[in-house]
Design a protein around this motif. Structure first.
Motif, PDB file in Angstrom:
ATOM      1  N   LEU A   1      32.982 -80.953  -6.889  1.00 28.67           N
ATOM      2  CA  LEU A   1      32.042 -81.595  -5.961  1.00 28.67           C
ATOM      3  C   LEU A   1      32.552 -81.495  -4.529  1.00 28.67           C
ATOM      4  N   GLN A   2      33.837 -81.854  -4.345  1.00 25.76           N
ATOM      5  CA  GLN A   2      34.404 -81.826  -2.992  1.00 25.76           C
ATOM      6  C   GLN A   2      34.419 -80.418  -2.414  1.00 25.76           C
ATOM      7  N   ALA A   3      34.618 -79.439  -3.293  1.00 28.42           N
ATOM      8  CA  ALA A   3      34.697 -78.050  -2.822  1.00 28.42           C
ATOM      9  C   ALA A   3      33.326 -77.385  -2.788  1.00 28.42           C
ATOM     10  N   GLY A   4      32.298 -78.109  -3.193  1.00 26.12           N
ATOM     11  CA  GLY A   4      30.972 -77.506  -3.200  1.00 26.12           C
ATOM     12  C   GLY A   4      30.812 -76.412  -4.244  1.00 26.12           C
ATOM     13  N   GLN A   5      31.646 -76.454  -5.258  1.00 24.06           N
ATOM     14  CA  GLN A   5      31.561 -75.468  -6.347  1.00 24.06           C
ATOM     15  C   GLN A   5      30.602 -75.952  -7.429  1.00 24.06           C
ATOM     16  N   PRO A   6      30.029 -75.045  -8.200  1.00 25.20           N
ATOM     17  CA  PRO A   6      29.138 -75.467  -9.281  1.00 25.20           C
ATOM     18  C   PRO A   6      29.893 -76.259 -10.362  1.00 25.20           C
ATOM     19  N   LEU A   7      29.165 -77.145 -11.022  1.00 23.95           N
ATOM     20  CA  LEU A   7      29.758 -77.946 -12.095  1.00 23.95           C
ATOM     21  C   LEU A   7      29.516 -77.252 -13.431  1.00 23.95           C
ATOM     22  N   LYS A   8      30.459 -77.430 -14.360  1.00 26.09           N
ATOM     23  CA  LYS A   8      30.325 -76.812 -15.682  1.00 26.09           C
ATOM     24  C   LYS A   8      30.849 -77.752 -16.750  1.00 26.09           C
ATOM     25  N   PRO A   9      30.246 -77.866 -17.911  1.00 28.90           N
ATOM     26  CA  PRO A   9      28.973 -77.256 -18.278  1.00 28.90           C
ATOM     27  C   PRO A   9      27.829 -78.063 -17.692  1.00 28.90           C
TER      28      PRO A   9
ATOM     29  N   ALA B   1      23.493 -79.052 -17.245  1.00 27.41           N
ATOM     30  CA  ALA B   1      22.500 -79.633 -18.143  1.00 27.41           C
ATOM     31  C   ALA B   1      21.835 -78.566 -19.016  1.00 27.41           C
ATOM     32  N   ARG B   2      21.636 -77.369 -18.469  1.00 29.12           N
ATOM     33  CA  ARG B   2      21.028 -76.303 -19.282  1.00 29.12           C
ATOM     34  C   ARG B   2      21.944 -75.938 -20.451  1.00 29.12           C
ATOM     35  N   GLU B   3      23.216 -75.758 -20.151  1.00 28.64           N
ATOM     36  CA  GLU B   3      24.191 -75.499 -21.211  1.00 28.64           C
ATOM     37  C   GLU B   3      24.098 -76.567 -22.283  1.00 28.64           C
ATOM     38  N   ALA B   4      24.052 -77.805 -21.832  1.00 26.27           N
ATOM     39  CA  ALA B   4      24.051 -78.931 -22.770  1.00 26.27           C
ATOM     40  C   ALA B   4      22.773 -78.932 -23.610  1.00 26.27           C
ATOM     41  N   TRP B   5      21.672 -78.511 -22.987  1.00 29.52           N
ATOM     42  CA  TRP B   5      20.404 -78.474 -23.727  1.00 29.52           C
ATOM     43  C   TRP B   5      20.501 -77.452 -24.860  1.00 29.52           C
ATOM     44  N   TYR B   6      21.101 -76.299 -24.583  1.00 27.77           N
ATOM     45  CA  TYR B   6      21.204 -75.274 -25.623  1.00 27.77           C
ATOM     46  C   TYR B   6      22.180 -75.687 -26.729  1.00 27.77           C
ATOM     47  N   SER B   7      23.203 -76.428 -26.388  1.00 24.85           N
ATOM     48  CA  SER B   7      24.091 -76.939 -27.441  1.00 24.85           C
ATOM     49  C   SER B   7      23.371 -77.982 -28.287  1.00 24.85           C
ATOM     50  N   LEU B   8      22.545 -78.796 -27.630  1.00 18.35           N
ATOM     51  CA  LEU B   8      21.753 -79.767 -28.383  1.00 18.35           C
ATOM     52  C   LEU B   8      20.789 -79.042 -29.327  1.00 18.35           C
TER      53      LEU B   8
ATOM     54  N   ARG C   1      35.932 -80.827 -24.525  1.00 15.30           N
ATOM     55  CA  ARG C   1      36.772 -79.776 -25.124  1.00 15.30           C
ATOM     56  C   ARG C   1      36.830 -78.532 -24.242  1.00 15.30           C
ATOM     57  N   ARG C   2      35.764 -78.311 -23.490  1.00 16.81           N
ATOM     58  CA  ARG C   2      35.802 -77.148 -22.591  1.00 16.81           C
ATOM     59  C   ARG C   2      36.906 -77.282 -21.545  1.00 16.81           C
TER      60      ARG C   2
ATOM     61  N   ILE D   1      16.952 -82.704 -12.756  1.00 13.82           N
ATOM     62  CA  ILE D   1      18.106 -82.214 -12.004  1.00 13.82           C
ATOM     63  C   ILE D   1      17.733 -81.021 -11.148  1.00 13.82           C
ATOM     64  N   GLU D   2      16.977 -80.112 -11.725  1.00 15.43           N
ATOM     65  CA  GLU D   2      16.660 -78.892 -10.993  1.00 15.43           C
ATOM     66  C   GLU D   2      15.652 -79.184  -9.869  1.00 15.43           C
ATOM     67  N   LYS D   3      14.762 -80.142 -10.128  1.00 14.15           N
ATOM     68  CA  LYS D   3      13.786 -80.507  -9.092  1.00 14.15           C
ATOM     69  C   LYS D   3      14.487 -81.104  -7.870  1.00 14.15           C
ATOM     70  N   HIS D   4      15.470 -81.990  -8.118  1.00 11.17           N
ATOM     71  CA  HIS D   4      16.124 -82.676  -6.998  1.00 11.17           C
ATOM     72  C   HIS D   4      17.347 -81.922  -6.500  1.00 11.17           C
ATOM     73  N   GLY D   5      17.700 -80.864  -7.176  1.00 11.33           N
ATOM     74  CA  GLY D   5      18.788 -80.010  -6.693  1.00 11.33           C
ATOM     75  C   GLY D   5      20.140 -80.684  -6.656  1.00 11.33           C
ATOM     76  N   VAL D   6      20.393 -81.634  -7.566  1.00 10.41           N
ATOM     77  CA  VAL D   6      21.706 -82.293  -7.576  1.00 10.41           C
ATOM     78  C   VAL D   6      22.621 -81.602  -8.589  1.00 10.41           C
ATOM     79  N   PRO D   7      23.914 -81.608  -8.313  1.00 12.07           N
ATOM     80  CA  PRO D   7      24.857 -81.041  -9.297  1.00 12.07           C
ATOM     81  C   PRO D   7      24.995 -81.981 -10.492  1.00 12.07           C
ATOM     82  N   CYS D   8      25.157 -81.404 -11.676  1.00 11.19           N
ATOM     83  CA  CYS D   8      25.262 -82.216 -12.897  1.00 11.19           C
ATOM     84  C   CYS D   8      26.254 -81.588 -13.862  1.00 11.19           C
ATOM     85  N   GLN D   9      27.132 -82.403 -14.384  1.00 19.01           N
ATOM     86  CA  GLN D   9      28.106 -81.947 -15.394  1.00 19.01           C
ATOM     87  C   GLN D   9      27.940 -82.803 -16.647  1.00 19.01           C
ATOM     88  N   VAL D  10      28.006 -82.150 -17.820  1.00 16.32           N
ATOM     89  CA  VAL D  10      27.860 -82.886 -19.077  1.00 16.32           C
ATOM     90  C   VAL D  10      29.235 -82.972 -19.759  1.00 16.32           C
TER      91      VAL D  10
END
Lengths: 329, 329, 329, 329
Positions: free
Chosen positions: C287-295, C297-304, C117-118, C104-113
């Motif tokens: 996505l439409q507003a160009g805002q960051p997605l949450k949570p 992949a990094r967040e998800a990795w730390y929860s994993l 509940r969040r 994800i970080e290499k290709h610079g695409v937005p990602c939401q996990v």
């Protein structure tokens, strides 16, 4: 009444309202305090325990003296053949507790220990539901015990530790409702009063409990709770869950532009007033009817053992096998 | 979609999410509004009702135009053979409502009226419980309907009155859950907006209801509620009581030094989101399955009759016999 | 839509109701299932991922394929420059999860996990209250996560373990609301399905958590709950407590001669319907507003990482230092 | 103690537990009953009122004799200069009530009437909140008073009517919390005991109330409630609402496969135990401190007037102007 402090006065007020009961003596080394309380009750005051114990008109004693004196006072009362109500914990150590149990059994006097939650209507109803099978096989428990404010540092240093002085109530409830605990692990901290750390003291602890029947549970105990006094107990079984919580005092909700609002109970008097009354009523009624008293000194000894095991787990960071602390058998 | 106002847009958003449904036309005399909503939905826009009604691919219409237009629009749609969903109240008068019923029955088209509470999970569960006999013989009802803020004076002057425009929801619930009302008495006032008095308008009313089966009940309706939106319904029977209330939004309580606090729902979208969705799902599914639609126009007419009777009681201070207002038979 | 199983269909139903969103492709190796779902949505079906990824009209993909395929599918979608929504957990191992983050970080695409509940209104309100200081310094958490019924033994054997597959939701909530966990200890058993023991599997676990900021907490996770689906979260701070619990479905209480009775939620669809909708709405809008997605992949990795640490503690009976499992830095 | 029936014994049990209080005489025409109760309390028994009234050591009398005797007993006690606690209602008619008020005022003795709800913690907190302005201008009230079981037909025939004997508690609460009522309308029926109809008696009634300050409210009173004892009071104001309800006894919820379940209070002893204690504590403390007693005989007379007006409305079907029944001024 042996001991005329805060707890003793509370018990005295309840006793005064029980039919067929009369307070004859108020004993306290602080003579003035004994006299003041005795005057209110139309009783005699004394600073000497033996004076009251020799009065043949005395059927029973209510002991609310400091824990380290319990063994000696109970022994004297048992020797004098009086029925005994003694505040929890039964003693400060398992050895002293064993002496209490032996004195009672040797003299054959009835003895009740002041675990008032066992007389709270909710805990009683829970026990009855469990016995009737409402939950099926028991599988878990969740215990929360939070005091509003920590007591003084002086008290904390000599109280025996967070999970003994305070946690013993929750742990006794666990035994009352679910059965014996095999092992306990705990972590904690001094979150409310960081100054406790230098004395190795805790004001907050969480623990896991593994029970003889395979059930597992959690316990949380803390000494400072901004929102008041918070005692909860949930028992889980294969068929359901029992949830005990006293959330609202009085029975009123205010709804305004900010939403809904209610008052919470702030202390144990508000939460357990009915239980404190009921345990003394049961004491008096069971004595008069010649019925056994509950919980007795043996019960109290095993709850003390569990509390000491939990405290050891908290202080050492190790899982503690409860039975390793010894047994009355 | 006939009507592209606030309610129409809300229904459109729900419809767009129903499988097997597609919005084909958006009709509104305000052309720009029709076009905007149509664009969002990938639909065609029109300011002429007949253009949409002549489209053979249109199975059904959703009518959210102002109440006084209902009779005419429903009649046109019925003539064109379309299935009809029309917002409550079915009409502004019993005479106009009778024309609606007759048009529908003459053309044999299915028609559903937008009493969404009948599709709220709680009201549905209540009805099922009652039918299964959980309450035994029905004996009473307590209805509370409170809006957070009064609408504009302009709206209030033409709305038909507090107990028609707003009370009709509660009164329809009474009929849905308990049955027909024999007589109604009411008092009220302009407590939130004293300025309403000079127009003979009310913002607060309380009423008593006597039902055909002997049950009695109370109703309270008001237009200003500091603590939010408050819709309650309790049905009493010989065996028990059903209580419907949505008190807490979201599922969160804050406990702090002032006690416990929770947010309340603030408007009908928060309270009845699920019901608005469910009534359109039922509309679509029942149409596809060839099942009858509920509640239909006759039901809606009788609820309108009850609301008009209540309003008359409020305005005259006299007990009103509901049947005296006429009948569809 | 990549994956047309139960979760994929649920997401598809939500997406179909979002304005400005259209499902273009439904991809699933099971061609018939892909076609059936695609037909409902007016979309094209494919059993080949690349076919859909090459479609320039596709802005984003929703990935609900089995966890072990996540790394490969996410990588392909990232390479194709698509925005990504992927179900939790991000991967089956920390190594595979690291590959996802890197792609994800290499290709610079937005990602939401998909930690829905969040997006639940109660968890969102809790986070906002905490950020506004309603609780002061955070000191503890109590987490309960109980499913109504255990999944099949086949699933359990490959699910990664109780505290990974199911506990990760509660542990992610802990990180969302309270912060990073330093160490975890756990005990458990196979209470509901004793047959799990021979596979070293657990259906019940309790744990203690120690957080970086000194807070301590408890966690309980179980796979069988007679009374339904039970997800609770309480956050404690120096100034108070936030309690999240969804207890009553629908908003109705029956009172009869046996007392009061209410229905409870039975599954995650009933409890988190609003959250599942909200997470996809946020995905589309951000996505439409160009805002960051949450949570992300990094967040998800730390929860994993936290979930794997907890599972390790449960299986080994040892306290596990979470950081010892590695880091993304 | 004048009167040693059920209510008298309940009061005696409370008094026995109040410090500084001692029951000296128990007076009851049924000599055996007087003796039995007196023996329990260590008091003297008498069947002659004057014997006790002539005892100078008696400071106060607690009158729980049948309502029609109140005027005569109060008069005698007032003449003897004793402080008086008398059960509600103060008398069976406004004329008899007026004689009570006059006797008390002529002899200058303090008098408290047993509207115990005014001493319930929730009602007291409500009054304090209202006085502090939590609700702003008061605009409405909702009162529910439901007994579990109807008393005997014999009692009902002489009780003065549903809204006098039972409704007076709710109506006194309305006056305590919201103020004076201008007019009342009521309907009702014999739903639980159809046999009451031939005596013109009601077991169920609903009413509307219009208050002097413009507020409007509803009242519901019934004699049979399958789900227990149900006393509710809600006060509405421009800024919010206070809701008083005691729903759960004890503080326990059972969750099982059928949902959640809790016990309800079944009678007034369970609901108002604390209030019955508090009203006598206040009586004793205020007497000792020389403070005025509340509510006094005048208050009780005006509550009786309102109850009689409500009963008249119920029996005649006419709106009743409360002031038309007369005044003490």
């Amino acid at each position: 009444m042996i001991g005329a402090g805060r707890m003793g006065q509370a018990h005295a007020r309840v006793l005064a309202g029980l039919w067929h009961c009369r307070v004859v003596w108020v004993v306290d080394p602080a003579e003035a305090r004994a006299s003041a309380v005795a005057a209110e009750l139309g009783a005699q005051a004394s600073s000497h325990l033996e004076e009251a114990l020799q009065d043949a008109s005395v059927d029973a004693v209510i002991i609310t003296t400091p824990t380290p004196t319990h063994a000696q006072v109970v022994e004297a009362a048992a020797r004098a053949g009086k029925a005994i109500f003694v505040e929890k914990p039964i003693a400060e150590s398992l050895e002293a507790g064993k002496r209490v149990v032996q004195a009672i059994e040797k003299h054959g006097v009835p003895c009740q220990v002041g675990f008032q939650r066992r007389y709270d209507p909710a805990y009683q109803r829970a026990r009855a539901m469990i016995e009737q099978g409402a939950l099926g096989r028991l599988e878990g428990i969740r215990l929360v015990g939070r005091d509003p404010h920590p007591p003084s540092l002086e008290f904390l240093k000599t109280s025996g530790g967070l999970l003994v002085d305070m946690g013993i109530h929750d742990l006794d409830s666990a035994r009352f409702l679910l059965g014996e605990v095999l092992e306990v692990a705990a972590i904690g901290g001094a979150l409310a009063e960081p100054g406790l750390r230098e004395y190795g003291l805790f004001d907050t602890a969480v623990a896991t409990l593994r029970f003889e029947n395979g059930a597992v549970g959690t316990l949380e105990v803390a000494l400072r709770t901004a929102y008041g006094y918070d005692i909860r107990c949930e028992v889980l079984g294969e068929k359901g869950r029992i949830h005990i919580e006293y959330d609202r005092k009085p029975q009123l909700t205010l709804y305004d532009a900010q939403g809904g609002h209610f008052d919470r109970p702030r202390n144990f008097e508000q939460r357990f007033a009915e239980a404190y009354r009921a345990e003394l009523e049961a004491f008096a009624q069971n004595l008069q009817a010649g019925q056994p008293l509950k919980p007795d000194a043996r019960e109290a000894w095993y709850s003390l053992r569990l509390a000491l095991a939990a405290q050891q787990a908290l202080e050492t960071g190790q899982v503690v096998q409860v039975a390793a602390l010894g047994s009355l058998e």
